[in-house]
Design a protein around this motif. Structure first.
Motif, mmCIF file in Angstrom:
data_model
loop_
_atom_site.group_PDB
_atom_site.id
_atom_site.type_symbol
_atom_site.label_atom_id
_atom_site.label_comp_id
_atom_site.label_asym_id
_atom_site.label_seq_id
_atom_site.Cartn_x
_atom_site.Cartn_y
_atom_site.Cartn_z
ATOM 1 N N GLY A 115 -54.496 -38.872 36.471
ATOM 2 C CA GLY A 115 -55.496 -39.884 36.187
ATOM 3 C C GLY A 115 -55.628 -40.158 34.703
ATOM 4 O O GLY A 115 -55.637 -41.309 34.259
ATOM 5 N N LEU A 116 -55.724 -39.100 33.912
ATOM 6 C CA LEU A 116 -55.824 -39.268 32.457
ATOM 7 C C LEU A 116 -54.526 -39.832 31.886
ATOM 8 O O LEU A 116 -54.536 -40.641 30.956
ATOM 9 C CB LEU A 116 -56.172 -37.944 31.787
ATOM 10 C CG LEU A 116 -56.491 -38.024 30.292
ATOM 11 C CD1 LEU A 116 -57.664 -38.958 30.016
ATOM 12 C CD2 LEU A 116 -56.791 -36.637 29.732
ATOM 13 N N LEU A 117 -53.384 -39.408 32.452
ATOM 14 C CA LEU A 117 -52.101 -39.949 31.999
ATOM 15 C C LEU A 117 -52.035 -41.456 32.257
ATOM 16 O O LEU A 117 -51.533 -42.214 31.412
ATOM 17 C CB LEU A 117 -50.957 -39.238 32.716
ATOM 18 C CG LEU A 117 -49.544 -39.661 32.292
ATOM 19 C CD1 LEU A 117 -49.301 -39.347 30.811
ATOM 20 C CD2 LEU A 117 -48.490 -38.978 33.162
ATOM 21 N N GLN A 118 -52.553 -41.898 33.407
ATOM 22 C CA GLN A 118 -52.587 -43.339 33.673
ATOM 23 C C GLN A 118 -53.456 -44.066 32.651
ATOM 24 O O GLN A 118 -53.125 -45.166 32.204
ATOM 25 C CB GLN A 118 -53.100 -43.595 35.087
ATOM 26 C CG GLN A 118 -52.153 -43.169 36.191
ATOM 27 C CD GLN A 118 -50.811 -43.857 36.086
ATOM 28 O OE1 GLN A 118 -50.714 -45.085 36.129
ATOM 29 N NE2 GLN A 118 -49.761 -43.063 35.927
ATOM 30 N N GLY A 119 -54.580 -43.441 32.270
ATOM 31 C CA GLY A 119 -55.394 -44.026 31.210
ATOM 32 C C GLY A 119 -54.642 -44.099 29.898
ATOM 33 O O GLY A 119 -54.716 -45.102 29.165
ATOM 34 N N ALA A 120 -53.876 -43.054 29.579
ATOM 35 C CA ALA A 120 -53.105 -43.033 28.335
ATOM 36 C C ALA A 120 -52.012 -44.093 28.348
ATOM 37 O O ALA A 120 -51.695 -44.695 27.303
ATOM 38 C CB ALA A 120 -52.503 -41.649 28.122
ATOM 39 N N ILE A 121 -51.406 -44.341 29.504
ATOM 40 C CA ILE A 121 -50.380 -45.390 29.611
ATOM 41 C C ILE A 121 -51.008 -46.752 29.348
ATOM 42 O O ILE A 121 -50.422 -47.593 28.641
ATOM 43 C CB ILE A 121 -49.716 -45.333 31.005
ATOM 44 C CG1 ILE A 121 -48.860 -44.064 31.114
ATOM 45 C CG2 ILE A 121 -48.866 -46.576 31.261
ATOM 46 C CD1 ILE A 121 -48.421 -43.729 32.520
ATOM 47 N N MET A 122 -52.208 -46.978 29.872
ATOM 48 C CA MET A 122 -52.914 -48.225 29.581
ATOM 49 C C MET A 122 -53.233 -48.324 28.097
ATOM 50 O O MET A 122 -53.166 -49.402 27.497
ATOM 51 C CB MET A 122 -54.188 -48.304 30.425
ATOM 52 C CG MET A 122 -53.918 -48.329 31.921
ATOM 53 S SD MET A 122 -55.415 -48.165 32.912
ATOM 54 C CE MET A 122 -56.043 -49.828 32.843
ATOM 55 N N MET A 123 -53.568 -47.202 27.482
ATOM 56 C CA MET A 123 -53.827 -47.178 26.043
ATOM 57 C C MET A 123 -52.578 -47.574 25.265
ATOM 58 O O MET A 123 -52.644 -48.383 24.322
ATOM 59 C CB MET A 123 -54.289 -45.786 25.617
ATOM 60 C CG MET A 123 -54.518 -45.636 24.119
ATOM 61 S SD MET A 123 -54.714 -43.903 23.601
ATOM 62 C CE MET A 123 -53.010 -43.314 23.726
ATOM 63 N N LEU A 124 -51.431 -47.030 25.648
ATOM 64 C CA LEU A 124 -50.186 -47.350 24.946
ATOM 65 C C LEU A 124 -49.877 -48.844 25.051
ATOM 66 O O LEU A 124 -49.426 -49.464 24.081
ATOM 67 C CB LEU A 124 -49.039 -46.513 25.508
ATOM 68 C CG LEU A 124 -49.108 -45.015 25.189
ATOM 69 C CD1 LEU A 124 -48.092 -44.248 26.022
ATOM 70 C CD2 LEU A 124 -48.885 -44.756 23.700
ATOM 71 N N ASN A 125 -50.093 -49.421 26.220
ATOM 72 C CA ASN A 125 -49.904 -50.870 26.346
ATOM 73 C C ASN A 125 -50.878 -51.627 25.458
ATOM 74 O O ASN A 125 -50.509 -52.626 24.820
ATOM 75 C CB ASN A 125 -50.088 -51.295 27.811
ATOM 76 C CG ASN A 125 -48.816 -51.149 28.622
ATOM 77 O OD1 ASN A 125 -47.716 -51.436 28.143
ATOM 78 N ND2 ASN A 125 -48.944 -50.704 29.868
ATOM 79 N N HIS A 126 -52.111 -51.149 25.395
ATOM 80 C CA HIS A 126 -53.144 -51.823 24.608
ATOM 81 C C HIS A 126 -52.789 -51.852 23.125
ATOM 82 O O HIS A 126 -53.047 -52.851 22.444
ATOM 83 C CB HIS A 126 -54.479 -51.112 24.813
ATOM 84 C CG HIS A 126 -55.610 -51.676 24.010
ATOM 85 N ND1 HIS A 126 -56.240 -52.858 24.319
ATOM 86 C CD2 HIS A 126 -56.229 -51.204 22.886
ATOM 87 C CE1 HIS A 126 -57.190 -53.097 23.441
ATOM 88 N NE2 HIS A 126 -57.207 -52.113 22.556
ATOM 89 N N ILE A 127 -52.202 -50.771 22.620
ATOM 90 C CA ILE A 127 -51.885 -50.717 21.181
ATOM 91 C C ILE A 127 -50.473 -51.220 20.881
ATOM 92 O O ILE A 127 -49.984 -51.089 19.765
ATOM 93 C CB ILE A 127 -52.076 -49.291 20.622
ATOM 94 C CG1 ILE A 127 -51.137 -48.287 21.292
ATOM 95 C CG2 ILE A 127 -53.531 -48.864 20.764
ATOM 96 C CD1 ILE A 127 -51.252 -46.858 20.746
ATOM 97 N N GLY A 128 -49.834 -51.814 21.888
ATOM 98 C CA GLY A 128 -48.541 -52.458 21.662
ATOM 99 C C GLY A 128 -47.331 -51.561 21.809
ATOM 100 O O GLY A 128 -46.200 -52.003 21.549
#
Length: 479
Positions: free
Chosen positions: A278-291
């Protein structure tokens, strides 16, 4: 250049799953620098009712990107929800929850499910404005703003555009709440016109929720006001396979927070058992957000490959499907070993490089022509016969300002009410000019002064306005 992010390891299983998550994304090449802060139970118990220190706020606001593990809020009164506080203080208006089936590797009744819930995050009933007004009645104010609607609806359409989604669905209850949910639906229709390539549809929330729970493959992106989105995003995550596998993004105009949607599970803390997905999925969304889309893509495909290989933590382990019961750290190592690999049964992901969501700041519209046409005086009265209350309230009529209606819990009970209607001690008494003329603010003051003189317990008023000639208030059921 590396992106500085703020990290909070949280409580319970939080430190374990955060360490695993950071290990994976750094191994994949994430260009980040980490500033760690402490939030949650220890901070609460040290006397900070918000669960976060001022210095930590400064770090979050400076870095603008916050990856947060689950926290524990102590039992008892006085402790504020850190999630709600963070979303409101930082203006994180959009909550994004992808909910995708991992069939046949994770049990689900919906093998084709791939839904993204986009939930408004700041207003609606979650404004938390509540009052007890009489012995029997408590109210909670449902606040829906046009800027709030415009921001979340545009985010949903922009998300669909950038991530190749084909349809955006709006859920409301505007057949009942014609002003609040009606505004949300109206803005959805207005903004949807700007995206002709995307299919649009609207469902009433009750039948829409039933359809989503039964046939989620009929939906793609669903956008909703806060309360509906809170409930249905958890439903969607659970029917996709497990709440424990879902991540969440909270996006604002300047800051963003990423997290798992599950809790801190203190009973599992320190046992190397927790699933970091779950947290890893959040981190993947974060990586997309920061480009850093290439890193996000690499991590997501490696994670899917690991799930596909049957390397599962205890919560999703199933004999005959899983091949290895992995602990938290072993699962992270397996994902790292799969970096650069693609899933073969599950659908591999490919994120658009360099695309960003076009989210202009919402400007204030030109003011409408606003006319005061009446006032609702709410009264605490312990009687049960509305005809008796009408006699009392008509004593404060003056000139052409007359009592026109009494309702109880939104149902008209005078004139021409039904004896069968159950009434509480909370009454809405509507006054208007019988000739249809406008009211003055002084008229309302005179009504309240007369109420005081007559011993009537007026507990609040609501002014009735027309905006550009359209009534901006409910008429009351039964009219």
């Amino acid at each position: 250049m590396k992106q500085r992010i703020t990290v909070a390891k949280g409580d319970g299983i939080g430190p374990e799953i955060m360490d695993a998550t950071l290990k994976i994304i750094l191994a994949a090449g994430a260009q980040i620098e980490v500033d760690e802060i402490e939030v949650g139970e220890k901070v609460y118990l040290a006397g900070n009712t918000a669960g976060i220190a001022k210095e930590s706020w400064d770090v979050i606001r400076r870095n603008k990107v916050f990856l947060k593990a689950p926290i524990t809020t102590p039992q008892g009164g006085g402790y504020k929800s850190l999630n709600v506080t963070t979303r409101k203080f930082l203006g994180l208006y959009s909550n994004v929850r992808p909910c995708m089936s991992l069939h046949p590797f994770v049990r689900t009744k919906h093998p084709q499910m791939d839904v993204v819930i986009v939930r408004e995050n700041e207003e609606d009933l979650y404004a938390g404005i509540e009052h007890q007004q009489t012995d029997e009645v408590v109210q909670c104010l449902k606040l829906i703003s046009r800027p709030g609607c415009e921001k979340i609806v545009r985010y949903a359409f922009e998300y669909a555009k950038v991530y190749g989604r084909k349809k955006v669905t709006c859920f409301t209850k505007d057949n009942i709440m014609k002003q609040t949910d009606g505004l949300f639906h109206k803005v959805f229709d207005e903004i949807g016109v700007e995206y002709p390539e995307i299919e649009k549809e609207h469902w009433i929330i009750d039948i829409g929720a039933a359809k989503m729970a039964d046939t989620p493959e009929a939906f793609d992106v669903i956008v909703m006001p806060n309360l509906y989105g809170d409930v249905l995003s958890d439903v969607a995550a659970q029917i996709a396979g497990s709440v424990g596998l879902a991540g969440s993004a909270n996006i604002g105009e300047t800051c963003a927070m990423f997290e798992a949607i599950h809790g801190s599970a203190p009973r599992r803390a320190g046992q190397n058992m927790a699933n970091p997905s779950g947290l890893l999925q959040g981190a993947i969304m974060m990586l997309n957000h920061i480009g850093q889309t290439e890193v996000a893509e690499k991590v997501q495909n490696a994670w899917l490959k690991t799930i596909e290989e049957g390397i599962h933590t205890y919560d999703i382990f199933k004999e005959g499907v899983s091949t290895q019961k992995a602990g938290t750290s072993e699962f992270a190592d397996a994902v790292i070993a799969n970096l650069g690999k693609k899933p073969t049964t599950l659908k591999e992901v490919s994120y658009a490089k360099g695309q960003t969501l076009n989210l202009p700041k919402v400007g204030r519209k030109a003011p409408a022509k606003k006319e005061l046409v009446g006032v609702d005086v709410f009264v605490h009265w312990a009687g049960t016969n509305p005809d008796e209350l009408a006699v009392k309230m008509q004593k404060i009529n003056f000139g052409d300002v007359q009592l026109s209606m009494i309702t109880n819990r939104g149902i008209k009970v005078w004139p021409d009410g039904f004896e069968e209607t159950f009434c509480t001690d909370h009454w809405r008494c509507r006054f208007k000019n019988k000739n249809g003329d406008l009211l003055r603010k002084d008229d309302i003051i005179q009504l309240l002064q007369s109420s005081l003189n007559e011993g009537i317990d007026a507990i609040k008023t609501e002014n009735l306005y027309n905006f550009d000639g359209v009534a901006g208030y409910s008429l009351g059921q039964g009219q």
